[in-house]
Scaffold this motif. Structure first.
Motif, PDB file in Angstrom:
ATOM      1  N   ASN A  74       0.826  -1.213   0.000  1.00  0.00           N
ATOM      2  CA  ASN A  74       0.000   0.000   0.000  1.00  0.00           C
ATOM      3  C   ASN A  74       0.863   1.267   0.000  1.00  0.00           C
ATOM      4  N   ALA A  75       2.003   1.223   0.704  1.00  0.00           N
ATOM      5  CA  ALA A  75       2.905   2.374   0.704  1.00  0.00           C
ATOM      6  C   ALA A  75       3.491   2.589  -0.698  1.00  0.00           C
ATOM      7  N   CYS A  76       3.838   1.486  -1.359  1.00  0.00           N
ATOM      8  CA  CYS A  76       4.397   1.600  -2.718  1.00  0.00           C
ATOM      9  C   CYS A  76       3.359   2.154  -3.687  1.00  0.00           C
ATOM     10  N   LYS A  77       2.120   1.713  -3.525  1.00  0.00           N
ATOM     11  CA  LYS A  77       1.040   2.209  -4.390  1.00  0.00           C
ATOM     12  C   LYS A  77       0.886   3.722  -4.180  1.00  0.00           C
ATOM     13  N   ALA A  78       0.951   4.145  -2.918  1.00  0.00           N
ATOM     14  CA  ALA A  78       0.811   5.586  -2.626  1.00  0.00           C
ATOM     15  C   ALA A  78       1.961   6.377  -3.258  1.00  0.00           C
ATOM     16  N   ALA A  79       3.164   5.833  -3.188  1.00  0.00           N
ATOM     17  CA  ALA A  79       4.314   6.530  -3.782  1.00  0.00           C
ATOM     18  C   ALA A  79       4.187   6.577  -5.305  1.00  0.00           C
ATOM     19  N   ALA A  80       3.732   5.466  -5.887  1.00  0.00           N
ATOM     20  CA  ALA A  80       3.551   5.440  -7.345  1.00  0.00           C
ATOM     21  C   ALA A  80       2.490   6.451  -7.763  1.00  0.00           C
ATOM     22  N   SER A  99       7.523  -9.091  -3.685  1.00  0.00           N
ATOM     23  CA  SER A  99       6.564  -9.442  -4.748  1.00  0.00           C
ATOM     24  C   SER A  99       5.271  -8.641  -4.593  1.00  0.00           C
ATOM     25  N   ALA A 100       4.849  -8.447  -3.334  1.00  0.00           N
ATOM     26  CA  ALA A 100       3.624  -7.662  -3.100  1.00  0.00           C
ATOM     27  C   ALA A 100       3.825  -6.221  -3.560  1.00  0.00           C
ATOM     28  N   ALA A 101       5.038  -5.702  -3.358  1.00  0.00           N
ATOM     29  CA  ALA A 101       5.333  -4.323  -3.792  1.00  0.00           C
ATOM     30  C   ALA A 101       5.283  -4.223  -5.317  1.00  0.00           C
ATOM     31  N   VAL A 102       5.875  -5.222  -5.981  1.00  0.00           N
ATOM     32  CA  VAL A 102       5.874  -5.229  -7.456  1.00  0.00           C
ATOM     33  C   VAL A 102       4.430  -5.255  -7.974  1.00  0.00           C
ATOM     34  N   GLN A 106       1.920  -2.448 -10.466  1.00  0.00           N
ATOM     35  CA  GLN A 106       1.812  -2.903 -11.857  1.00  0.00           C
ATOM     36  C   GLN A 106       0.923  -2.010 -12.707  1.00  0.00           C
ATOM     37  N   SER A 107      -0.221  -1.593 -12.132  1.00  0.00           N
ATOM     38  CA  SER A 107      -1.180  -0.873 -12.979  1.00  0.00           C
ATOM     39  C   SER A 107      -1.064   0.643 -12.836  1.00  0.00           C
ATOM     40  N   SER A 108       0.043   1.124 -12.247  1.00  0.00           N
ATOM     41  CA  SER A 108       0.221   2.582 -12.106  1.00  0.00           C
ATOM     42  C   SER A 108       0.344   3.231 -13.479  1.00  0.00           C
ATOM     43  N   THR A 109      -0.170   4.436 -13.587  1.00  0.00           N
ATOM     44  CA  THR A 109      -0.116   5.141 -14.874  1.00  0.00           C
ATOM     45  C   THR A 109       1.342   5.338 -15.302  1.00  0.00           C
TER      46      THR A 109
END
Ligand code: C5P
Length: 236
Positions: A74-80, A99-102, A106-109
């Motif tokens: 979730n932190a990685c998604k927020a940063a992306a 792997s969860a971070a990757v 994946q679907s980040s713009t």
């Protein structure tokens, strides 16, 4: 024409947005990227990251996430979602966490590069034994870098001295980002084992994190240009 891909990442090791901004306005976003670490991020927050992005800088968000897989994802998604160019997690969090971070980005713009830190270069052989790891620091760096590669990460942060071995182990597509770089003739500050920018590129580094030789220079832009010129001459 492909966009410029500057090799230098300037470490914004400042304690406030004001201090970092003073440097930012002297730099040129087409000649470097910038690194925001824990000190600046804790003081200035996502708002300053957005300001850097708005000013055209690629941002390496160096927060070394290390937690349970769900929290790191979730932190990685927020940063992306912020729009950073690169970010990192701690490989000691293990393959499931990486792997969860990757998966989370994946679907980040604008999918950022996701890299790992392995064994911090501040840790000696006795420090790593003290926390229960066996083998040399180099063995552990190689094991964790391979784990990061297996988990689908784009690369690792490593010391310039580790670049050659990791390049051989992990191939040409794995990104190697190295601090501990000092232009010819500049002071080492508190870095123990350094390489010049050209030597770091020669042994296989993709990007170089450089702080004080640029941030503390009388003319930061000129210092940056000089390093870029050295690298461009070598690459030509
Ligand atoms: O000023 P200097 O060029 O030494 O700054 C290097 C930057 O790279 C700092 O932000 C430092 O925290 C970071 N770094 C490092 N060594 C590591 C990992 C990160 O110097 N092993």
């Amino acid at each position: 024409m492909s966009p410029p891909d500057p090799k230098i990442i300037v470490a914004l090791d400042f304690d406030s947005a004001k201090a970092a901004r003073q440097l930012m306005v002297q730099l040129d976003a087409s000649l470097c990227r910038v690194k925001v670490g824990k000190e600046l991020f804790t003081n200035a927050g996502p708002a300053f990251v957005e300001e850097l992005l708005h000013n055209g800088f690629g941002v390496f968000l160096d927060l070394k996430f290390h937690d349970i897989p769900n929290t790191v994802a979730n932190a990685c998604k927020a940063a992306a979602d912020l729009g950073v160019w690169m970010m990192n997690v701690h490989a000691l969090g293990g393959q499931k966490m990486m792997s969860a971070a990757v998966e989370a980005i994946q679907s980040s713009t604008h999918k950022p590069l996701l890299i790992a830190v392995t064994i911090l270069t501040s840790m000696s052989a006795s420090d790593i034994h003290e926390i229960g790891l066996s083998g040399t620091p180099a063995d552990n760096v190689a094991t964790l870098a391979k784990l990061a590669n297996d988990a689908g990460l784009d690369g690792v942060v490593c010391s310039p001295m580790e670049v050659q071995g990791l390049r051989t182990l992990l191939g040409t597509n794995f990104q190697l980002i190295t601090p501990g770089v000092r232009p010819t003739g500049s002071t080492k500050d508190d870095q123990a084992r350094t390489m010049t920018p050209v030597d770091a590129i020669r042994v296989g580094a993709n990007y170089l994190v450089i702080g004080r030789p640029i941030t503390q220079a009388d003319n930061p832009l000129q210092a940056l240009r000089l390093i870029n010129t050295e690298i461009a001459k070598y690459c030509a």
